[in-house]
Design a protein around this motif. Sequence first.
Motif, PDB file in Angstrom:
ATOM      1  N   GLY A  56       0.803  -1.212   0.000  1.00  0.00           N
ATOM      2  CA  GLY A  56       0.000   0.000   0.000  1.00  0.00           C
ATOM      3  C   GLY A  56       0.837   1.263   0.000  1.00  0.00           C
ATOM      4  N   LEU A 115       1.285   3.986  -3.008  1.00  0.00           N
ATOM      5  CA  LEU A 115       0.979   5.392  -2.746  1.00  0.00           C
ATOM      6  C   LEU A 115       2.122   6.283  -3.200  1.00  0.00           C
ATOM      7  CD1 LEU A 115      -0.729   7.633  -1.487  1.00  0.00           C
ATOM      8  CD2 LEU A 115       0.327   7.104   0.715  1.00  0.00           C
ATOM      9  N   LEU A 152      -7.595  -2.116  -9.501  1.00  0.00           N
ATOM     10  CA  LEU A 152      -6.721  -0.954  -9.703  1.00  0.00           C
ATOM     11  C   LEU A 152      -6.372  -0.784 -11.176  1.00  0.00           C
ATOM     12  CD1 LEU A 152      -4.928   1.321  -8.604  1.00  0.00           C
ATOM     13  CD2 LEU A 152      -3.135  -0.385  -8.221  1.00  0.00           C
ATOM     14  N   ALA A 169      -6.244   8.347  -6.863  1.00  0.00           N
ATOM     15  CA  ALA A 169      -6.784   8.428  -5.496  1.00  0.00           C
ATOM     16  C   ALA A 169      -7.979   7.502  -5.314  1.00  0.00           C
ATOM     17  CB  ALA A 169      -7.165   9.869  -5.168  1.00  0.00           C
ATOM     18  N   LEU A 170      -8.966   7.606  -6.194  1.00  0.00           N
ATOM     19  CA  LEU A 170     -10.153   6.768  -6.066  1.00  0.00           C
ATOM     20  C   LEU A 170      -9.840   5.303  -6.353  1.00  0.00           C
ATOM     21  CD1 LEU A 170     -12.949   8.977  -7.693  1.00  0.00           C
ATOM     22  CD2 LEU A 170     -12.591   8.473  -5.263  1.00  0.00           C
ATOM     23  N   LEU A 192      -6.975   3.651  -5.952  1.00  0.00           N
ATOM     24  CA  LEU A 192      -6.238   3.063  -4.828  1.00  0.00           C
ATOM     25  C   LEU A 192      -7.148   2.857  -3.626  1.00  0.00           C
ATOM     26  CD1 LEU A 192      -2.832   4.977  -5.045  1.00  0.00           C
ATOM     27  CD2 LEU A 192      -3.199   2.533  -5.409  1.00  0.00           C
ATOM     28  N   SER A 193      -8.073   3.787  -3.406  1.00  0.00           N
ATOM     29  CA  SER A 193      -9.026   3.629  -2.302  1.00  0.00           C
ATOM     30  C   SER A 193      -9.922   2.422  -2.531  1.00  0.00           C
ATOM     31  CB  SER A 193      -9.878   4.897  -2.157  1.00  0.00           C
ATOM     32  OG  SER A 193      -9.065   6.014  -1.868  1.00  0.00           O
ATOM     33  N   LEU A 194     -10.376   2.238  -3.777  1.00  0.00           N
ATOM     34  CA  LEU A 194     -11.199   1.075  -4.103  1.00  0.00           C
ATOM     35  C   LEU A 194     -10.428  -0.219  -3.905  1.00  0.00           C
ATOM     36  CD1 LEU A 194     -13.766  -0.203  -5.280  1.00  0.00           C
ATOM     37  CD2 LEU A 194     -12.806   0.184  -7.560  1.00  0.00           C
ATOM     38  N   LEU A 210      -7.939  -0.731  -1.869  1.00  0.00           N
ATOM     39  CA  LEU A 210      -7.794  -0.946  -0.428  1.00  0.00           C
ATOM     40  C   LEU A 210      -9.080  -1.483   0.182  1.00  0.00           C
ATOM     41  CD1 LEU A 210      -6.213  -0.635   2.227  1.00  0.00           C
ATOM     42  CD2 LEU A 210      -7.011   1.739   2.314  1.00  0.00           C
ATOM     43  N   LEU A 211     -10.219  -0.937  -0.235  1.00  0.00           N
ATOM     44  CA  LEU A 211     -11.513  -1.389   0.282  1.00  0.00           C
ATOM     45  C   LEU A 211     -11.752  -2.857  -0.065  1.00  0.00           C
ATOM     46  CD1 LEU A 211     -14.181  -0.643   1.667  1.00  0.00           C
ATOM     47  CD2 LEU A 211     -15.058   0.036  -0.577  1.00  0.00           C
TER      48      LEU A 211
END
Length: 264
Positions: free
Chosen positions: A47, A51, A227, A237-238, A240-242, A244-245
């Motif tokens: 992660g 990032l 991803l 941003a979105l 990577l957030s997805l 991670l979720l």
Amino acid sequence: MGDAAFWAALLAKMLASAGIVVLASLAVERTGPLVGAMIATLPVSAGPAYLFLALDHDAAFLRDSAVASLPAIAATALFIAAYAALARRHGVALALAAALAVWLVSALVLTRLGLGLAGGGAAAVLVILACIALCRSLRVTGPLPSRRGRRRDILIRAGIVMSVVVAVVLAGRLAGPGAAGILAFAPVVMVSLAVILHPRLGGAATATVLILSLPGLLGFVAALLALALTVERLGPALALSLALLINVGWNGGILLAGRPRPRA
């Protein structure tokens, strides 16, 4: 590469990543084997690496890195299988050296096949499922032994993860997304756990924690696929957030499925 700001930022990345991995590995030692395995397969190393890649590169670079990471996930499953087979009868140095050799060779071979996104994802899933089946008989049942750790253990973990962060950042600048993607999913947390737990708990108990982490690798595959498919549309941003979720949700589902059920 000679800019002082670059090296200052690299030092900050090393310290931040080391702190995350150290906290995660400490949590592993204080929980049961399944919980510890699910913590180990959270993106505590990959992660931060992704990032930092997102801060330095564009969405296309991240997509290519995600595709390149899929062979590394399959290679990590083979790393776990090799370590589990050797750790029961051999010391940590021999078991880890052989397992890392398996990881390196398999990652390079799978990368050279050029399977792409769909082929790489399918190959990773098949390898992980095969390793789960092969390692089922190597698990130890019952609670794991517990012993007090040493202060130098924290330094060992921090040193390992900081070395990988340096390799990922430099690879991203010098060798392109392929090398960065592979190194981002090097088995840093697995190596850290083996180095710390094997001398204290024994090879069989340490192998059990790593074997229980195999289903969690499937969450990595799903996160990487998401991803690669969304980063150019949604932005880093979105996307990577997805990812991670998806990873956290998958591991949470495994924990819920493995929770002991009360007897009627």
